[in-house]
Design a protein around this motif. Structure first.
Motif, short mmCIF file in Angstrom:
data_model
loop_
_atom_site.label_atom_id
_atom_site.label_comp_id
_atom_site.label_asym_id
_atom_site.label_seq_id
_atom_site.Cartn_x
_atom_site.Cartn_y
_atom_site.Cartn_z
N PRO A 1 -25.96 26.79 -18.37
CA PRO A 1 -26.66 28.04 -18.07
C PRO A 1 -27.27 28.06 -16.67
CG PRO A 1 -27.61 26.94 -20.02
CD PRO A 1 -26.59 26.02 -19.44
N GLY A 2 -27.58 26.89 -16.14
CA GLY A 2 -28.15 26.83 -14.80
C GLY A 2 -27.10 26.87 -13.71
N GLU A 3 -25.82 26.81 -14.12
CA GLU A 3 -24.71 26.73 -13.16
C GLU A 3 -25.01 25.66 -12.12
OE1 GLU A 3 -23.77 30.58 -11.62
OE2 GLU A 3 -22.90 31.22 -13.52
N CYS A 4 -25.33 24.50 -12.61
CA CYS A 4 -25.77 23.44 -11.70
C CYS A 4 -25.02 22.13 -11.89
CB CYS A 4 -27.27 23.22 -11.82
SG CYS A 4 -27.86 22.87 -13.48
N ILE A 5 -23.91 22.15 -12.66
CA ILE A 5 -23.07 20.95 -12.79
C ILE A 5 -21.88 21.10 -11.86
CG2 ILE A 5 -21.64 19.58 -14.33
CD1 ILE A 5 -23.46 20.41 -16.62
N HIS A 6 -21.74 20.17 -10.96
CA HIS A 6 -20.70 20.24 -9.92
C HIS A 6 -19.72 19.08 -10.09
CE1 HIS A 6 -23.14 23.15 -7.53
NE2 HIS A 6 -24.14 22.52 -8.11
N VAL A 7 -18.44 19.42 -10.29
CA VAL A 7 -17.38 18.41 -10.39
C VAL A 7 -16.52 18.50 -9.15
CG1 VAL A 7 -15.43 17.56 -11.76
CG2 VAL A 7 -17.38 18.65 -12.91
N ARG A 8 -16.37 17.40 -8.45
CA ARG A 8 -15.62 17.45 -7.19
C ARG A 8 -14.69 16.25 -7.05
NH1 ARG A 8 -20.78 16.11 -3.19
NH2 ARG A 8 -20.80 13.87 -3.54
N ARG A 9 -13.69 16.43 -6.18
CA ARG A 9 -12.78 15.34 -5.88
C ARG A 9 -13.52 14.28 -5.07
NH1 ARG A 9 -8.48 19.36 -4.80
NH2 ARG A 9 -9.22 19.41 -2.67
N VAL A 10 -13.26 13.03 -5.41
CA VAL A 10 -13.87 11.94 -4.66
C VAL A 10 -13.33 11.91 -3.23
CG1 VAL A 10 -14.07 9.42 -4.50
CG2 VAL A 10 -14.30 10.56 -6.73
N SER A 11 -12.03 12.18 -3.10
CA SER A 11 -11.36 11.97 -1.81
C SER A 11 -11.89 12.88 -0.70
CB SER A 11 -9.86 12.17 -1.96
OG SER A 11 -9.58 13.46 -2.48
N ASP A 12 -12.08 14.16 -1.00
CA ASP A 12 -12.50 15.08 0.06
C ASP A 12 -13.75 15.88 -0.30
OD1 ASP A 12 -11.53 16.73 -1.87
OD2 ASP A 12 -9.86 17.53 -0.70
N LYS A 13 -14.38 15.53 -1.43
CA LYS A 13 -15.64 16.16 -1.86
C LYS A 13 -15.51 17.66 -2.12
CE LYS A 13 -17.62 12.17 -1.23
NZ LYS A 13 -17.77 11.28 -2.39
N VAL A 14 -14.31 18.13 -2.36
CA VAL A 14 -14.11 19.55 -2.67
C VAL A 14 -14.39 19.78 -4.15
CG1 VAL A 14 -12.38 21.38 -2.90
CG2 VAL A 14 -12.45 19.96 -0.83
N GLU A 15 -15.22 20.78 -4.43
CA GLU A 15 -15.58 21.08 -5.81
C GLU A 15 -14.41 21.72 -6.53
OE1 GLU A 15 -19.58 22.03 -6.56
OE2 GLU A 15 -19.13 23.58 -8.02
N VAL A 16 -14.06 21.18 -7.72
CA VAL A 16 -12.93 21.71 -8.47
C VAL A 16 -13.38 22.41 -9.75
CG1 VAL A 16 -11.17 20.19 -7.51
CG2 VAL A 16 -12.55 19.38 -9.42
N TYR A 17 -14.54 22.06 -10.26
CA TYR A 17 -15.14 22.78 -11.39
C TYR A 17 -16.63 22.93 -11.09
CZ TYR A 17 -10.90 21.13 -13.70
OH TYR A 17 -9.59 20.82 -14.01
N GLY A 18 -17.16 24.12 -11.39
CA GLY A 18 -18.58 24.34 -11.13
C GLY A 18 -18.77 25.58 -10.31
N PRO A 19 -20.02 25.93 -10.00
CA PRO A 19 -20.33 27.18 -9.33
C PRO A 19 -19.74 27.31 -7.94
CG PRO A 19 -22.27 25.77 -9.48
CD PRO A 19 -21.22 25.15 -10.35
N ASP A 20 -19.43 26.19 -7.28
CA ASP A 20 -18.90 26.28 -5.92
C ASP A 20 -17.39 26.06 -5.87
OD1 ASP A 20 -21.49 26.67 -5.04
OD2 ASP A 20 -21.84 24.53 -4.71
N ALA A 21 -16.74 26.00 -7.05
CA ALA A 21 -15.28 25.81 -7.08
C ALA A 21 -14.60 27.12 -6.70
CB ALA A 21 -14.83 25.36 -8.46
N GLU A 22 -13.46 27.02 -6.06
CA GLU A 22 -12.75 28.24 -5.64
C GLU A 22 -12.05 28.88 -6.83
OE1 GLU A 22 -10.15 27.33 -2.46
OE2 GLU A 22 -11.78 26.94 -1.05
#
Ligand code: SF4
Length: 100
Positions: A79-100
């Motif tokens: 509910p807080g939209e505050c869990i960020h899952v990102r690739r280790v290699s380039d730090k790009v978020e793949v799941y979460g509020p900042d994912a494309e």
């Protein structure tokens, strides 16, 4: 030694929580208690290799492949939209509020 797990695409993923936005409802800790836990301050944190809570701001932990679905569901339901899952290699978020 920490073994880096890989997601289906071959990418190792990591997850972090923005505690500033955490509502403390505990959904993530229900979905993936191996990865997330509420501390006595009522906020959720990711856990390290020895199950210790990682409390430094922006601290990440690897997403174990068997728990990927649970972690992704946590990010989607958070509910807080505050869990960020990102690739280790380039730090790009793949799941979460900042994912494309
Ligand atoms: S689901 Fe999101 S808001 Fe709820 S406790 Fe976990 S990190 Fe905090």
């Amino acid at each position: 030694m920490t073994v880096q797990q890989e997601a289906p695409g071959g990418e190792a993923l990591e997850v972090w929580i923005d505690q500033d936005l955490c509502t403390g409802d505990g959904i993530c800790a229900q979905y993936a208690p191996e990865v997330f836990e509420l501390d006595i301050d009522g906020l959720a944190y990711v856990k390290g290799a020895d199950d210790e809570l990682l409390q430094a701001p922006g601290a990440t932990t690897p997403v174990p492949l068997p728990l990927l679905t649970d972690v992704v569901d946590s990010a989607k339901e958070c509910p807080g939209e505050c869990i960020h899952v990102r690739r280790v290699s380039d730090k790009v978020e793949v799941y979460g509020p900042d994912a494309e």
